[in-house]
Write an enzyme that holds these catalytic residues in place. Sequence first.
Site, PDB file in Angstrom:
ATOM      1  N   ASN A 200       4.727  49.366 -14.756  1.00 36.78           N
ATOM      2  CA  ASN A 200       3.399  49.371 -15.378  1.00 36.78           C
ATOM      3  C   ASN A 200       2.411  49.902 -14.186  1.00 36.78           C
ATOM      4  OD1 ASN A 200       1.890  47.110 -14.572  1.00 36.78           O
ATOM      5  ND2 ASN A 200       3.955  46.204 -15.558  1.00 36.78           N
TER       6      ASN A 200
ATOM      7  N   ASP B 226       7.568  43.064 -20.485  1.00 34.27           N
ATOM      8  CA  ASP B 226       8.370  42.123 -21.464  1.00 34.27           C
ATOM      9  C   ASP B 226       9.680  42.765 -21.925  1.00 34.27           C
ATOM     10  OD1 ASP B 226       5.923  40.621 -22.383  1.00 34.27           O
ATOM     11  OD2 ASP B 226       5.142  42.569 -23.213  1.00 34.27           O
TER      12      ASP B 226
ATOM     13  N   PRO C 187      12.107  36.789 -20.013  1.00 35.11           N
ATOM     14  CA  PRO C 187      11.540  35.485 -20.295  1.00 35.11           C
ATOM     15  C   PRO C 187      10.004  35.554 -20.039  1.00 35.11           C
ATOM     16  CG  PRO C 187      12.471  35.529 -18.060  1.00 35.11           C
ATOM     17  CD  PRO C 187      12.999  36.654 -18.761  1.00 35.11           C
ATOM     18  N   ASP C 188       9.203  34.679 -20.808  1.00 39.34           N
ATOM     19  CA  ASP C 188       7.879  34.628 -20.584  1.00 39.34           C
ATOM     20  C   ASP C 188       7.236  33.528 -19.826  1.00 39.34           C
ATOM     21  OD1 ASP C 188       4.946  34.037 -21.054  1.00 39.34           O
ATOM     22  OD2 ASP C 188       5.059  35.205 -22.796  1.00 39.34           O
ATOM     23  N   ILE C 189       7.201  33.974 -18.596  1.00 34.78           N
ATOM     24  CA  ILE C 189       6.972  32.978 -17.619  1.00 34.78           C
ATOM     25  C   ILE C 189       5.854  32.025 -17.627  1.00 34.78           C
ATOM     26  CG2 ILE C 189       6.509  32.780 -14.842  1.00 34.78           C
ATOM     27  CD1 ILE C 189       7.482  35.672 -14.750  1.00 34.78           C
TER      28      ILE C 189
ATOM     29  N   PHE D 180      -3.766  35.745 -18.507  1.00 38.90           N
ATOM     30  CA  PHE D 180      -4.708  36.937 -18.966  1.00 38.90           C
ATOM     31  C   PHE D 180      -4.031  37.490 -20.307  1.00 38.90           C
ATOM     32  CE2 PHE D 180      -7.328  38.392 -15.422  1.00 38.90           C
ATOM     33  CZ  PHE D 180      -7.137  37.166 -14.597  1.00 38.90           C
TER      34      PHE D 180
ATOM     35  N   LYS E  69       0.798  30.390 -26.607  1.00 38.51           N
ATOM     36  CA  LYS E  69       1.519  30.132 -25.501  1.00 38.51           C
ATOM     37  C   LYS E  69       1.016  28.490 -24.859  1.00 38.51           C
ATOM     38  CE  LYS E  69       2.275  34.776 -23.892  1.00 38.51           C
ATOM     39  NZ  LYS E  69       2.674  35.616 -22.985  1.00 38.51           N
TER      40      LYS E  69
HETATM   41  O1  PMT Z   1      -3.628  44.570 -11.529  1.00 37.71           O
HETATM   42  P1  PMT Z   1      -4.920  45.427 -11.891  1.00 37.71           P
HETATM   43  O2  PMT Z   1      -4.747  46.926 -11.536  1.00 37.71           O
HETATM   44  O3  PMT Z   1      -6.013  45.114 -11.123  1.00 37.71           O
HETATM   45  O4  PMT Z   1      -4.963  45.040 -13.140  1.00 37.71           O
HETATM   46  C1  PMT Z   1      -5.454  43.998 -13.917  1.00 37.71           C
HETATM   47  C2  PMT Z   1      -4.733  43.553 -14.957  1.00 37.71           C
HETATM   48  C3  PMT Z   1      -5.099  44.458 -16.200  1.00 37.71           C
HETATM   49  C4  PMT Z   1      -3.009  43.737 -14.936  1.00 37.71           C
HETATM   50  C5  PMT Z   1      -4.947  41.987 -15.367  1.00 37.71           C
HETATM   51  O5  PMT Z   1      -6.452  41.754 -15.568  1.00 37.71           O
HETATM   52  C6  PMT Z   1      -4.178  41.499 -16.535  1.00 37.71           C
HETATM   53  O6  PMT Z   1      -4.632  41.542 -17.702  1.00 37.71           O
HETATM   54  N1  PMT Z   1      -3.102  40.940 -16.289  1.00 37.71           N
HETATM   55  C7  PMT Z   1      -2.207  40.388 -17.266  1.00 37.71           C
HETATM   56  C8  PMT Z   1      -1.514  41.649 -17.932  1.00 37.71           C
HETATM   57  C9  PMT Z   1      -0.475  41.343 -18.803  1.00 37.71           C
HETATM   58  O7  PMT Z   1       0.680  41.453 -19.036  1.00 37.71           O
HETATM   59  O8  PMT Z   1      -0.891  40.911 -20.084  1.00 37.71           O
HETATM   60  P2  PMT Z   1      -0.123  40.660 -21.520  1.00 37.71           P
HETATM   61  O9  PMT Z   1      -1.220  40.296 -22.405  1.00 37.71           O
HETATM   62  O10 PMT Z   1       0.928  41.303 -21.756  1.00 37.71           O
HETATM   63  O11 PMT Z   1       0.413  39.053 -21.055  1.00 37.71           O
HETATM   64  C10 PMT Z   1      -0.451  37.673 -21.580  1.00 37.71           C
HETATM   65  C11 PMT Z   1      -0.014  36.808 -20.325  1.00 37.71           C
HETATM   66  O12 PMT Z   1       1.298  36.459 -20.339  1.00 37.71           O
HETATM   67  C12 PMT Z   1      -0.436  37.242 -18.827  1.00 37.71           C
HETATM   68  O13 PMT Z   1      -1.056  36.131 -18.125  1.00 37.71           O
HETATM   69  C13 PMT Z   1       1.008  37.658 -18.186  1.00 37.71           C
HETATM   70  O14 PMT Z   1       0.918  37.505 -16.850  1.00 37.71           O
HETATM   71  C14 PMT Z   1       1.855  36.603 -18.987  1.00 37.71           C
HETATM   72  N2  PMT Z   1       3.263  36.924 -18.870  1.00 37.71           N
HETATM   73  C15 PMT Z   1       3.481  38.012 -19.985  1.00 37.71           C
HETATM   74  C16 PMT Z   1       4.959  38.427 -20.175  1.00 37.71           C
HETATM   75  C17 PMT Z   1       5.976  37.682 -19.334  1.00 37.71           C
HETATM   76  N3  PMT Z   1       7.341  38.079 -19.503  1.00 37.71           N
HETATM   77  N4  PMT Z   1       5.627  36.497 -18.795  1.00 37.71           N
HETATM   78  C18 PMT Z   1       4.351  36.184 -18.513  1.00 37.71           C
HETATM   79  O15 PMT Z   1       3.958  35.630 -17.757  1.00 37.71           O
END
Ligand code: PMT
Length: 410
Positions: free
Chosen positions: A215, A284, A310-312, A328, A346
């Site tokens: 990504n 994901d 897995p969702d960490i 985030f 979560k």
């Molecule tokens: O890296 P940059 O270019 O500066 O961009 C910043 C960013 C946009 C990547 C950052 O600000 C951001 O939003 N990061 C989270 C991106 C994301 O995966 O969001 P999500 O809505 O898909 O996931 C929700 C949360 O679960 C996130 O905290 C993610 O780290 C966590 N997660 C998601 C999937 C997974 N398998 N494990 C996780 O821990």
Amino acid sequence: MSTQADGSLSGRRLLVGVTGGIAAYKSAHLVRLLRTAGAQVRVVMTAAAQSFITPLTLQALSGSPVRTRLLDPGAEAGMDHIELARWAERVLVAPASAHFLARLAQGLADDLLTTLCLASAAPLWVAPAMNQQMWRHPATQDNLALLRRRSVTILGPAEGEQACGESGPGRMLEPEAIIAALADGFRARTLEGCRVVLTAGPTREAIDPVRFVGNRSSGRMGYALAQALAGFGAAVELVSGPSGLEPPAGVTRVVVESALEMETAVMERIEGCDLFVAAAAVADYRPEQVAPAKIKKSEGVFTLRLVRNPDILARVSALPGGPFTVGFAAETERLEEQARAKLVGKGLDMIAANQVGGTEGGFEREDNALLVLWRGGQRLLPMAPKTEIAEQLARLIAEQYHAQATGQDP
Ligand code: PMT
């Protein structure tokens, strides 16, 4: 004059030492930026530094006479060297040559700058700059290890092309990065004693030995947050996916590639940690099979079967007695609604939501805007450089973390 512990350099008394090296030209920009930030700057140059840049240049930029000699009758009549050592709130030597670091490690006082370093009780910060082979030499590394044990803060160096035509570690950090680190050093250390594990950057999910599903995350947001949290005094372990960024000063980094590797690295470090921040863009899904050899193209459609990763974040927030968790949310639509669903779904303590996929903010960009939600509150952090947004978010995290720990409103 601002002397509150807010990370501002306004009114701060900084003694800037300049030693002999080609990076000395950068100290002119550094001094100018420090003055623009409102700091009071006094410059001391070694004899070798004056072969690269003139005292007059630094005098004009610092607004004060530049000191070059230990026993200068004119200067001693004004602010003598002991008075100068007492005046300084921080001593910053930039660039710090290999020779200067060796003299410092030996405790020599054979010129004004080394004498001041011994005579001042102020914290000493050095930004090394030298040829990459000199940096790697065991003598230099031993000197640095000794200086670290004496609580000298080493800023950088950065890696890359060098003036000598070689490439590697040894470039002086850019003045902007030095100033950010200095400002961190003056900030209230409200997270002193806290251990933080923070994920940043993308993950890469291998398809075959040369291809992956990835990504657009650059790691900027997460790295800026790691720096800001470290600036509040936290011990930060940064678990980073592939990123071209340098780890912030004082932050421990472990580099991983896939979501599974990131999960392992996080779980190995999470016990006893106080805060977990998930800024990484974790895939994901991953390919069900990783082909052992490069997949050859063939006629027709190529189908890739993906399985869930897995969702960490969810795993960490479900740990009994686990850390304060900050997630985030990267959303292209219905930002608040979807972020709130993730906060509750979560089981997080806080979530920072950013709008992604547009022309501003989010992935890869220098700027970002965040809607931060927690149980019982929310705050909009308007579009600004990621370093500034990270600063504001780190402050909010510290406030809410302490509020939860003490059961009081911040
Ligand atoms: O890296 P940059 O270019 O500066 O961009 C910043 C960013 C946009 C990547 C950052 O600000 C951001 O939003 N990061 C989270 C991106 C994301 O995966 O969001 P999500 O809505 O898909 O996931 C929700 C949360 O679960 C996130 O905290 C993610 O780290 C966590 N997660 C998601 C999937 C997974 N398998 N494990 C996780 O821990």
